[in-house]
Write a protein that holds these residues in place. Sequence first.
Motif, PDB file in Angstrom:
ATOM      1  N   LEU A 263       0.829  -1.200   0.000  1.00  0.00           N
ATOM      2  CA  LEU A 263       0.000   0.000   0.000  1.00  0.00           C
ATOM      3  C   LEU A 263       0.867   1.255   0.000  1.00  0.00           C
ATOM      4  CD1 LEU A 263      -2.692  -1.049   2.647  1.00  0.00           C
ATOM      5  CD2 LEU A 263      -2.873  -1.144   0.148  1.00  0.00           C
ATOM      6  N   ASN A 264       0.345   2.320  -0.596  1.00  0.00           N
ATOM      7  CA  ASN A 264       1.044   3.596  -0.645  1.00  0.00           C
ATOM      8  C   ASN A 264       0.900   4.304   0.704  1.00  0.00           C
ATOM      9  OD1 ASN A 264       1.866   6.295  -1.093  1.00  0.00           O
ATOM     10  ND2 ASN A 264       1.341   6.139  -3.260  1.00  0.00           N
ATOM     11  N   PRO A 265       2.004   4.559   1.419  1.00  0.00           N
ATOM     12  CA  PRO A 265       1.893   5.110   2.775  1.00  0.00           C
ATOM     13  C   PRO A 265       1.401   6.547   2.830  1.00  0.00           C
ATOM     14  CG  PRO A 265       4.188   5.048   2.084  1.00  0.00           C
ATOM     15  CD  PRO A 265       3.413   4.323   1.028  1.00  0.00           C
TER      16      PRO A 265
ATOM     17  N   ARG B 127      -8.417   6.813  -1.212  1.00  0.00           N
ATOM     18  CA  ARG B 127      -7.798   7.166  -2.497  1.00  0.00           C
ATOM     19  C   ARG B 127      -7.280   5.924  -3.210  1.00  0.00           C
ATOM     20  NH1 ARG B 127      -3.621  11.967  -2.626  1.00  0.00           N
ATOM     21  NH2 ARG B 127      -3.789  11.415  -4.830  1.00  0.00           N
ATOM     22  N   GLN B 128      -6.758   4.982  -2.432  1.00  0.00           N
ATOM     23  CA  GLN B 128      -6.213   3.775  -3.054  1.00  0.00           C
ATOM     24  C   GLN B 128      -7.314   2.836  -3.537  1.00  0.00           C
ATOM     25  OE1 GLN B 128      -2.399   2.303  -1.273  1.00  0.00           O
ATOM     26  NE2 GLN B 128      -2.853   3.801   0.320  1.00  0.00           N
TER      27      GLN B 128
ATOM     28  N   TYR C   7      -4.850   6.523   6.866  1.00  0.00           N
ATOM     29  CA  TYR C   7      -3.651   6.113   6.136  1.00  0.00           C
ATOM     30  C   TYR C   7      -3.260   4.704   6.581  1.00  0.00           C
ATOM     31  CZ  TYR C   7      -3.180  10.958   4.618  1.00  0.00           C
ATOM     32  OH  TYR C   7      -3.409  12.179   4.045  1.00  0.00           O
ATOM     33  N   PRO C   8      -2.530   3.953   5.726  1.00  0.00           N
ATOM     34  CA  PRO C   8      -2.192   2.567   6.071  1.00  0.00           C
ATOM     35  C   PRO C   8      -1.561   2.389   7.449  1.00  0.00           C
ATOM     36  CG  PRO C   8      -1.693   2.958   3.765  1.00  0.00           C
ATOM     37  CD  PRO C   8      -2.114   4.285   4.348  1.00  0.00           C
TER      38      PRO C   8
ATOM     39  N   ARG D 148      -4.901  -3.756   7.141  1.00  0.00           N
ATOM     40  CA  ARG D 148      -4.199  -3.398   5.895  1.00  0.00           C
ATOM     41  C   ARG D 148      -4.381  -4.492   4.851  1.00  0.00           C
ATOM     42  NH1 ARG D 148      -0.291  -1.104   9.538  1.00  0.00           N
ATOM     43  NH2 ARG D 148       0.860  -3.077   9.622  1.00  0.00           N
ATOM     44  N   GLN D 149      -4.330  -5.762   5.280  1.00  0.00           N
ATOM     45  CA  GLN D 149      -4.514  -6.835   4.308  1.00  0.00           C
ATOM     46  C   GLN D 149      -5.942  -6.839   3.762  1.00  0.00           C
ATOM     47  OE1 GLN D 149      -3.082  -8.198   2.012  1.00  0.00           O
ATOM     48  NE2 GLN D 149      -1.808  -9.729   3.044  1.00  0.00           N
TER      49      GLN D 149
END
Length: 260
Positions: A96-98, A104-105, A144-145, A153-154
């Motif tokens: 994931l993008n931190p 957004r992701q 955020y992640p 997160r998974q």
Amino acid sequence: MTLDVEHLTITIDARRVVDDISFSVAHGERLGIIGESGSGKSLTALALLGLLPQGAVATGSVRLDGTELLGMPDRELAAIRGRRVGIVFQEPRTALNPIRTVGRQLVEPLLIHRMLSRKNANTTAIELARAVRLPDPEIAVRLYPHQLSGGQRQRVGIAIALACNPTLLIADEPTTALDVTIQAEIIALFDRLVDERGSSLVFITHDLAVLSNVTERAIVLSHGKVIEEGTVTELLNAPRHPVTAALVAASIATSWRPAP
């Protein structure tokens, strides 16, 4: 959806790390790829979508519904990734993008592949967060992640992979970085979502106990070669190769069980 892999060979610095392996996945089928660390199973997953690291070269054939993916220009492959094939990586912290929020992701593939409006994409992102059972999805999409647990997160990674309703889902050791209790929850989530969506599944792991709760059939890799294949029940009850027997012994030792 059918996936046909024939004589796949991957070399790095002239060394064969995956050696002439073949397998197929029929529409709606679940296939497991299992092996010890370094057996080539993750490289196999990356090769299917042209994501091999620099310096790795793949030969052979990878066909999705008859279309050859191996050697396909990256721009064309990018249109297939996410839309027709989703992939869940082993470590969500790095996948994931931190610096982007969860929302957004989740929205990005919806805008690119499904071409939804921004408003509809935002709504769908919340629905995806709810589908993978993130707590308080309306709040979760704004986080955020690093503000999420490893299991959460998974779940985000799974939601992103499923955002465009792909016909094939590839899961590359998606539970390895998680503790046993969270593993069970993620496996139950995979089982439910793949069943609901009718997707085909390639599930990669080193743990036969985990695999027995996800797929019906598996191939066993060792040093880049297929050493055994069959139903998961056959592999568990009557392993023919010493490596498979060692994997069975390890799975018994862990005594893993699915979430209720």
